[in-house]
Write an enzyme that holds these catalytic residues in place. Structure first.
Site, PDB file in Angstrom:
ATOM      1  N   HIS A 211       0.819  -1.216   0.000  1.00  0.00           N
ATOM      2  CA  HIS A 211       0.000   0.000   0.000  1.00  0.00           C
ATOM      3  C   HIS A 211       0.853   1.267   0.000  1.00  0.00           C
ATOM      4  CE1 HIS A 211       0.091  -0.046   4.552  1.00  0.00           C
ATOM      5  NE2 HIS A 211       0.068   1.253   4.381  1.00  0.00           N
TER       6      HIS A 211
ATOM      7  N   SER B 232       3.937   2.206   8.483  1.00  0.00           N
ATOM      8  CA  SER B 232       3.749   1.196   7.450  1.00  0.00           C
ATOM      9  C   SER B 232       5.044   0.981   6.706  1.00  0.00           C
ATOM     10  CB  SER B 232       2.669   1.630   6.481  1.00  0.00           C
ATOM     11  OG  SER B 232       1.444   1.252   7.007  1.00  0.00           O
TER      12      SER B 232
ATOM     13  N   ASP C  50       1.163  -7.672   2.433  1.00  0.00           N
ATOM     14  CA  ASP C  50       1.248  -6.246   2.098  1.00  0.00           C
ATOM     15  C   ASP C  50       2.707  -5.794   1.907  1.00  0.00           C
ATOM     16  OD1 ASP C  50       0.830  -3.546   1.793  1.00  0.00           O
ATOM     17  OD2 ASP C  50      -0.500  -3.346   3.523  1.00  0.00           O
TER      18      ASP C  50
END
Ligand code: ARG
Ligand code: ASP
Length: 724
Positions: A83, A644, A219
């Site tokens: 992402h 992230s 991810d």
């Protein structure tokens, strides 16, 4: 019995120790180090941060200012989330060559894809510069003057403190202006896309599973940093060569188990852990609900179009994901704050705090702090809501309006700075907006506009509503604006912006899209922003004093600085949790869970055929564990947005996972951290390796890595690089 007592005491100390916190890497010595060792860490804090020799911090660059990444090979290969690389993957995708759907792998370095504008930034060193920044401010009582002086000091110091000429000095504040740190940084801007799994792995579960445990998302994506011949930052050139890092992370094949020590190293963006109760009340009761309602409407419209039309799905996938992300987070955060009684807990703490003030004889300095907060938060409420409405409706969710707002700024620039400045900005806009229009669909945007203008017209208080939206029929207005405004396509926009400044301004003011934005913008500039800014300045000053008071008076609790997009260390253990009565979540998920969630052909839960084959054959290579393939795990590391892509590191300094999310019950951790339910979610690094190796056949990349058995202290493959 004695032993039991001792055991209980140790247990209490241990659990007390797990209070969250995001710590400055250069200041871990002492309390943090002791605690980390108690939790099982085997390396020293010098292995994490050191100025003179290479350390883990040299392998953890900021990814494009918003995410974190880590260097995992001697040839500048970096790992971050899918992402985080999403918009790059998307920008190389077309309906014929759809890397989002099919994945992308560079089997040779020549195939790696350049990304204009993408940067990664390393931290060279961190230094405390508080005294120099606050120099000459002690005598200033006026808040605005004080801030001005601080900004001047920061500019002078940034320009004069020593650094190499390809480096940058950045000064950031900690503890709301109570401490200042200098970061010397190095930014690379030739960063190429190397690999990404298909969305059905990298975004498996999509928005339904976002912010949720148990999770099964792979991810991750891979990029490579390129440098000039001297290993220094350089603009993209085909002659650039892969960057040689000062340090890269060895990767452990041994995996994790519940209670293992874990450390997450990265760039948390923003937290508000020290707000007064009244501020949290406002977030829960007013601000979050207002923003959620706006995004509810925008997302429903866009989702409807995306599900019907594949071209629209590609155009809007990245934008939709980012809007849906915080929409869902605010919902979870609001629920969590309510469920954990955060407001009541803070109110109790504030009572105690007030007593401490009296006991310490500090009433003159701090006695009215809490009452002043109440006053200012009450005063700011209507402006804060109106401001969020403006931000969300005009700047964030309606694309024609956000583009229009740029043109409104262009007009203002002309009024203030004249023709030359106008021409420069206009030319930049014309080039810059080309990409924007590639992903713009006027039919989708018209429907969003209709929904949001209706909301704006019915919910805004009169004082903040433009004349033309009084009793407006949103549907009619939408069809009028979208059929007439030249903002509806790139070609018409270029027409609108051509000619000399006067002509352009005249034409702009005859465009119905522009005039509406201008009305909204003017109300914002006159009725909302000045008052909001004025009260907010008071709140900022109060918050700084409140922070200072807490540092002074709450000596028994651990006070870490709120996140501010600077490099931090958070640590804890791999751990499950109890989301609700009689429900226990274990800390690891497996590929079996992917198959349980599998819905053939579904937009969120489809599984690629090759992955199903590997699952059926249990062909996991060295990456499986007891015949199963681990996918994700959770821990007690205190993370937030920006973390992230952060490496999850084991007790020895090896990479074991890749941080990408938090659990639903704990999304309020930015405001109120509850150690019993706040967990971060990581992809197990063995799943990443399995996908690269077995799924994608990217042995070229696997061969670059240094795979180790950290628990057995054995290197599997040594690329002639010294062990940590
Ligand atoms: N919640 C995670 C974070 O805040 C992941 C977001 C990306 N995924 C998505 N479905 N929008 O970044
Ligand atoms: N998903 C977040 C990020 O992109 C991480 C988080 O908020 O926990 O940084």
């Amino acid at each position: 019995m004695k032993f039991l007592k001792l055991f209980l005491l140790l247990f209490v100390l241990q659990t007390q120790a797990q209070q969250g916190g995001m710590w400055i890497p250069s200041l871990l010595k002492g309390m943090n180090e002791t605690e980390m060792k108690n939790l099982g860490m085997k390396m020293s804090v010098k292995d994490i941060y050191d100025v003179n020799t290479s350390s883990i911090k040299d392998a953890v660059p900021h990814f494009n200012g918003g995410c974190t990444s880590e260097v995992i090979s001697p040839k500048g290969l970096i790992l971050t989330n899918h992402h985080c690389g999403y918009s790059q993957i998307q920008s190389h995708s077309t309906v014929e060559n759809d890397y989002l759907t099919n994945g992308f792998w560079a089997y040779k370095t020549e195939d790696e894809l350049p990304n204009e504008g993408l940067t990664v930034t390393f931290i060279v060193k961190i230094e405390d510069v508080t005294t120099a920044v606050l120099n000459g401010t002690a005598t200033l009582t006026n808040e605005a003057e004080k801030q001005k002086k601080i900004q001047e000091n920061i500019s002078t110091l940034s320009a004069t403190l020593s650094k190499e000429n390809w480096q940058e000095n950045k000064i950031r504040t900690f503890y709301e202006g109570n401490q200042y740190m200098l970061f010397v940084t190095e930014t690379f801007n030739d960063v190429r896309l190397v690999g990404a799994p298909p969305t059905s792995i990298g975004k498996f579960g999509s928005d339904t599973d976002n912010w949720v445990w148990p999770r099964h998302t792979g991810d991750f994506s891979l990029f490579r940093i390129y440098a000039d011949k001297n290993n220094r930052p350089a603009k993209y050139s085909k002659d650039n060569i892969p960057y040689t890092p000062k340090h890269f992370l060895p990767i452990s094949l041994d995996g994790i188990a519940e209670d293992d020590f874990s450390l997450v190293f990265g760039y948390p963006g923003k937290t508000n852990e020290y707000l007064p109760a009244v501020a949290i009340e406002q977030i829960v009761n007013e601000l979050n609900p207002a923003k959620i309602e706006i995004r509810d409407r925008a997302l429903k419209v866009t989702d409807g179009f995306m599900r019907k039309d594949n071209a629209i799905k590609i155009q809007y996938a990245s934008k939709y994901a980012s809007i849906a992300n915080y929409w869902k987070k605010w919902i979870g955060e609001t629920q969590g704050l309510k469920k954990s009684n955060a407001v009541a807990v803070k109110r109790d703490a504030e009572k105690l705090f007030q007593q401490k003030i009296i006991k310490a004889g500090k009433e003159k300095e701090y006695g009215t702090l809490l009452a002043d907060f109440e006053k200012n938060y009450t005063a700011i409420a209507p402006y804060a809501v109106a401001r969020d409405y403006f931000m969300e409706i005009v700047l964030r969710n309606t694309e024609m309006l956000s583009t229009g707002y740029k043109l409104y700024q262009l007009e203002q620039l002309y009024n203030v700075r004249g023709e030359q400045a106008f021409n420069d900005r206009r030319n930049n806009l014309v080039t810059g907006l080309a990409d924007f229009y590639k992903n713009f669909n006027a039919v989708v945007d018209e429907k969003v506009f209709e929904q949001l203008i209706e909301l704006c017209a019915t919910k805004s208080s009169k004082q903040f509503l433009p004349q033309s939206l009084n009793n407006v029929n949103a549907k009619n207005l939408a069809s009028d604006v979208y059929s007439k405004s030249k903002l509806r396509s790139y070609d018409t926009l270029k027409q609108l912006l051509s000619g000399d400044a006067k002509t352009v301004i005249t034409n702009l003011n005859a465009d119905p899209g522009f005039t509406l934005v201008k009305e909204l913008g003017e109300i914002y500039a006159k009725e909302i922003a000045p008052k909001y800014d004025e009260i907010n300045l008071n709140i900022t000053a109060l918050q700084r004093t409140y922070m200072k008071a807490q540092l002074e008076l709450n000596t028994d609790s651990r006070i870490f600085p709120d996140a501010n997009s600077t490099l931090r260390v958070t640590y804890g253990k791999v751990k499950g949790y109890e989301p609700k009565d009689a429900t226990i979540y274990s800390p690891v998920t497996y590929l079996d869970g992917v198959m349980e969630k599998y819905v053939p052909g579904d937009y969120e839960f489809d599984v690629p055929a090759k992955l199903i084959d590997l699952y059926n054959a249990k062909d996991y290579g060295p990456y499986g564990e007891n015949g199963k393939m681990p996918v994700c795990f959770i821990g007690t590391n205190h993370t937030t947005g920006g973390n992230s892509g952060s490496p999850a590191i084991d007790a020895y300094g090896n990479l074991v996972g890749l941080n990408f999310d938090r659990v639903w019950e704990g999304t309020m951790s930015d405001i109120y951290y509850d150690p019993s339910i706040c967990r971060n979610i990581m992809v197990d690094i063995r799943y990443v390796l399995f996908i690269m190796d077995k799924y994608a056949g990217a042995q070229n990349l696997i061969n670059e890595l240094k795979l180790v058995h950290s628990k057995k202290k054995k290197t599997v493959k040594n690329n002639n690089v010294k062990q940590l």
